[in-house]
Write an enzyme that holds these catalytic residues in place. Structure first.
Site, short mmCIF file in Angstrom:
data_model
loop_
_atom_site.label_atom_id
_atom_site.label_comp_id
_atom_site.label_asym_id
_atom_site.label_seq_id
_atom_site.Cartn_x
_atom_site.Cartn_y
_atom_site.Cartn_z
CG ASP A 206 10.20 -12.00 6.89
OD1 ASP A 206 10.43 -11.70 8.07
OD2 ASP A 206 9.48 -11.30 6.14
CE1 TYR B 74 4.69 -8.62 3.93
CE2 TYR B 74 5.97 -10.63 4.05
CZ TYR B 74 5.86 -9.28 4.23
OH TYR B 74 6.94 -8.58 4.71
CE LYS C 18 7.87 -9.13 8.49
NZ LYS C 18 7.62 -9.92 7.28
CG HIS D 126 3.95 -5.62 8.96
ND1 HIS D 126 3.33 -6.58 8.21
CD2 HIS D 126 4.98 -5.18 8.20
CE1 HIS D 126 3.95 -6.71 7.05
NE2 HIS D 126 4.95 -5.87 7.03
#
Ligand code: A2P
Length: 274
Positions: free
Chosen positions: A47, A52, A77, A110
């Protein structure tokens, strides 16, 4: 039940119940190593998210792992700044390129950015229909956000990924999701690491000869929740997957259920400004 155990999404796609989360994992060596260790330890679900900033490292690890693409379940996401129809389509392709993949298994919104998430969802539905994504869903949606989205949506989100751990058990939202065939996935299942020193959990863990992290992961699994603990340490990555040789008693599940304090470690989906 083992690490290859899956839950079935509303469209029939099977998603591993235990996955590996990479929030706060640095791109480059840290991302590549930790994802490779996870795959080596048997995890098949990874994930990540555009936000990120480690999709490239994750993609490299996937390639270098030697595991067939179809045996992996990759989630990413859409970041808030990219919400809106056209920008979603563009951001999705950027993520795909960074990951070095030609499809993702699960694409998630998100955060529920007000005034935008409905247009964003139309783009998700389009990408899904084009076969570029095997399943679509959301993160951090409260019941009212889901109702608002579902009022116009052609496809109901298949997953809602929310902060969920023993101090934030989210029972009402879990019940709503269950009633609507939406699989609940827990982010920060270990309370971002903050729950690992909890005395009640420590006592339960000792009884089973397991760690607190393993007890929490078991609590997720036995409650039917998809969970994605994060670690950058190989021994912890292995430990967090070693949860299939014991079972929490109904009594201990109840004790952990009773620890809820509605306490978040992360942002409130009804009051965030990013
Ligand atoms: P690290 O990455 O340094 O191993 P969450 O998944 O709830 O966000 O929690 C992640 C946090 O918990 C990270 O700080 C991670 O640290 C730590 N962590 C993950 N697994 C374990 C474990 N088995 N034992 C101790 N700490 C862990």
């Amino acid at each position: 039940m083992g690490i290859t155990n899956t839950v079935e999404l509303a469209n029939g796609v099977k998603m591993p119940q235990l996955g590996f989360g990479v929030w706060k994992v640095e791109d480059g060596e840290e991302a590549v190593n930790s994802v490779k260790w996870a795959i080596e330890a048997g995890y098949r679900s990874i994930d990540t998210a555009a936000a990120y900033r480690n999709e490239e490292g994750v993609g490299r690890a996937i390639k270098e792992s030697g595991v067939n693409r179809e045996d992996l379940f990759i989630t990413t996401k859409l970041w808030n700044a990219d919400q809106g129809y056209d920008s979603t389509i563009e951001a999705f392709h950027t993520s795909l390129n960074k990951l070095g993949l030609d499809y993702v298994d699960l694409y998630l919104i998100h955060w529920p950015v007000a005034g935008k998430f409905k247009d964003t969802w139309r783009a998700f539905e389009q990408l899904y229909r084009e076969g570029k994504i095997r399943a679509i869903g959301v993160c951090n949606f409260q019941e009212h956000h889901l109702k608002e989205l579902m009022a116009d949506a052609e496809i109901t989100p298949m997953v809602n990924q929310i902060e969920l751990h023993p101090h934030l058990s989210q029972e009402p939202l879990r019940a709503f999701c269950k009633a609507n065939d939406i699989i609940v996935e827990a982010w920060s299942p270990l309370g971002n690491g903050q729950l690992l020193q909890d005395a009640k959990l420590k006592a339960i863990a000792e009884k089973y000869g397991k760690s607190v992290a393993q007890v929490i992961i078991r609590w997720d699994l036995q409650n039917g929740i998809v969970t994605i603990p994060k670690s950058v340490h190989q021994e912890r990555i292995i430990q967090n997957a070693d949860v299939f040789d014991f079972e929490l008693s109904a009594e201990d599940i109840k004790v952990i259920d009773g620890m809820n304090q509605d306490k978040r470690t992360g942002p409130d989906p009804d009051n965030f400004n990013f």
